[in-house]
Write a protein that holds these residues in place. Sequence first.
Motif, PDB file in Angstrom:
ATOM      1  N   ARG A 135       0.863  -1.179   0.000  1.00 36.24           N
ATOM      2  CA  ARG A 135       0.000   0.000   0.000  1.00 36.24           C
ATOM      3  C   ARG A 135       0.901   1.230   0.000  1.00 36.24           C
ATOM      4  N   ALA A 136       0.769   2.030  -1.050  1.00 36.73           N
ATOM      5  CA  ALA A 136       1.527   3.270  -1.164  1.00 36.73           C
ATOM      6  C   ALA A 136       0.557   4.440  -1.205  1.00 36.73           C
ATOM      7  N   LEU A 137       0.977   5.565  -0.669  1.00 30.30           N
ATOM      8  CA  LEU A 137       0.184   6.785  -0.729  1.00 30.30           C
ATOM      9  C   LEU A 137       0.658   7.616  -1.913  1.00 30.30           C
ATOM     10  N   LEU A 138      -0.247   7.881  -2.833  1.00 29.14           N
ATOM     11  CA  LEU A 138       0.032   8.655  -4.036  1.00 29.14           C
ATOM     12  C   LEU A 138      -0.628  10.021  -3.905  1.00 29.14           C
ATOM     13  N   LEU A 139       0.162  11.063  -3.926  1.00 25.09           N
ATOM     14  CA  LEU A 139      -0.350  12.425  -3.831  1.00 25.09           C
ATOM     15  C   LEU A 139      -0.286  13.075  -5.206  1.00 25.09           C
ATOM     16  N   CYS A 163      -6.536  21.989  -7.471  1.00 27.28           N
ATOM     17  CA  CYS A 163      -7.023  20.771  -6.811  1.00 27.28           C
ATOM     18  C   CYS A 163      -5.858  19.841  -6.492  1.00 27.28           C
ATOM     19  N   TRP A 164      -6.079  19.003  -5.513  1.00 24.90           N
ATOM     20  CA  TRP A 164      -5.111  17.972  -5.170  1.00 24.90           C
ATOM     21  C   TRP A 164      -5.870  16.819  -4.520  1.00 24.90           C
ATOM     22  N   THR A 208       1.574  19.090   5.967  1.00 22.95           N
ATOM     23  CA  THR A 208       0.917  20.363   5.663  1.00 22.95           C
ATOM     24  C   THR A 208      -0.566  20.079   5.461  1.00 22.95           C
ATOM     25  N   PRO A 209      -1.450  20.997   5.841  1.00 26.14           N
ATOM     26  CA  PRO A 209      -2.879  20.782   5.591  1.00 26.14           C
ATOM     27  C   PRO A 209      -3.209  20.735   4.099  1.00 26.14           C
ATOM     28  N   SER A 210      -2.431  21.456   3.280  1.00 25.80           N
ATOM     29  CA  SER A 210      -2.687  21.488   1.837  1.00 25.80           C
ATOM     30  C   SER A 210      -1.368  21.593   1.081  1.00 25.80           C
ATOM     31  N   PRO A 211      -1.066  20.620   0.209  1.00 28.28           N
ATOM     32  CA  PRO A 211       0.186  20.678  -0.563  1.00 28.28           C
ATOM     33  C   PRO A 211       0.189  21.759  -1.631  1.00 28.28           C
ATOM     34  N   LEU A 212      -0.948  22.426  -1.877  1.00 29.43           N
ATOM     35  CA  LEU A 212      -0.979  23.534  -2.824  1.00 29.43           C
ATOM     36  C   LEU A 212      -0.209  24.736  -2.281  1.00 29.43           C
TER      37      LEU A 212
END
Length: 388
Positions: free
Chosen positions: A238-242, A339-340, A384-388
Motif C-alpha cells: 500500500r503506497a500513498l500517491l499524492l 485541486c489535489w 501540511t494541511p494542503s500541498p498547494l
Amino acid sequence: MEGIGQSHTPWHQHDWDAIISGQGTADRYFARPGLIRKDRLATLAPVQYHPETCVLRTYNELCTALQKLHVSKRNCDARAKAPAQVCFVLKKAHSSNASGIRFLTASDVDAIVQATNAGAKSGGTSNISCAVGWAALAATATAAVAAAVHARNTDMAVRRGILGTFVGVVMIIAASMQSKPRAVVTNSCHNAVVNVVTEIRDDLAEAGKPGDQAKATVWLLQRYVNPWLHNDRKFHMRALLLCVGDLRAYVHEDVRLLLATEPFDSGSEDGGRLFVHVTNMGANRGHSDYQESGQNLSLRALGNELAVRIFMQTLECLGATLSAIRAAGRRHFFTTANCWELFGVDLLVEHGTGRVLLLEANPSPSLAMYGGSGPAMRAQLLATPSPL
C-alpha cells in the motif's frame, strides 16, 4: 473505493463551478474515473504495469474472456501436475476489502469452459473489453519519470519544506486535454468444482437478462499474479500517491507491506483459502491469528537494497500509469491547478520477474496502517494541511 469521506471532503460539498473557473481550492479532483475505477484502469494502464485483465458482465462473457486469456482446456492440460493451481481472480469492479472476490484454479477454469461448451447456445456477441497496450506511451513516460527522479536529487531541499517525507516524482505530462458482501472465511478444503461453476453462474446471472447490460454488475477477470513472499506469506504493498494541481505526483516514502494471515504454500492450489490469497488489512483482521505487528510492515522489512529497487519500480509504474490515463483525456482524469488529492494504491511484486504491478487505486484511502485516520492523520503524513 475504501474510504467513507475520512481522507478528503465529499464531492458534493465543493462548489465545482467556482473551482473549475479557478476560484478556491479542493482536496480532491472533479473526476478521475480512469484511475479509481478498476474497469477503466484495466484498459488504460500500460500492460507491463497491470495484470492482464478482461472486463465483463455476464457468464457467457466470462467464458469468452477465459478463452481470450488462453486458459481453455488445451492450455490447462499443460498444468496437469497442478490442476488446483490458482490462475485467475474474479472480482467486482466496484468493491472493496475483497468483497465478492473469487480465486479460480486451473480445474475451475477447465470446468467452466467444459460446461459452457457442453450447454452453450450459439448467437450473440460478447461485449468484453480486454486490456490493450500503451507500449509507446509507457516507454516515453518511463523516460520522463527517470528524468524526474534525477531532478529530484538536485532540488529536494526546496520540496522537503512543503511535502515533508514525500519523495517527489514530478509528472510533467503533455496531454490533450452492490450485491451483499461475501464473508471472508477459510474453507477446510477446496469446493467441488461443480459448485464453483454453479456459484459463479449465480453471481453473474443478474446480468443475463435482456436489456440489463447497462445496469449489470461489472466484473473483472484478472490473471493471478504469482506473488513475491515475505515470511512465507503473500503480501501486497500500500503506497500513498499524492496528486497535485495539473499534474505533479508524489509517493510517500513509507510504503506498507500488508501480509496474508496464512502461509502461501498452505493454499496456493486452493482458491477457497481466502486468508492465503487476500491480503487486505480489514479482511484479515477477521482471522483469529491476525497480528498487526507482523502483518503491517515497512517496505524496508525486505532489506534496504531490495526495498530501494522496488520503490523505484513503484515510481516508474505509477508515473507511466498516470501518463497513460492523462493522455486518454479529461473524462478519465480531470485535473486543475487548484485541486489535489491523496490516493491509496495497491501493488504486487511478481515472483520470478520482480515486476511491480498496480492492482488498483483508492480514493479517500484508509490510513489505519499508518496509525491513525481522518484529516489530522492526513495532514501529519503530508506535513501540511494542503500541498498547494
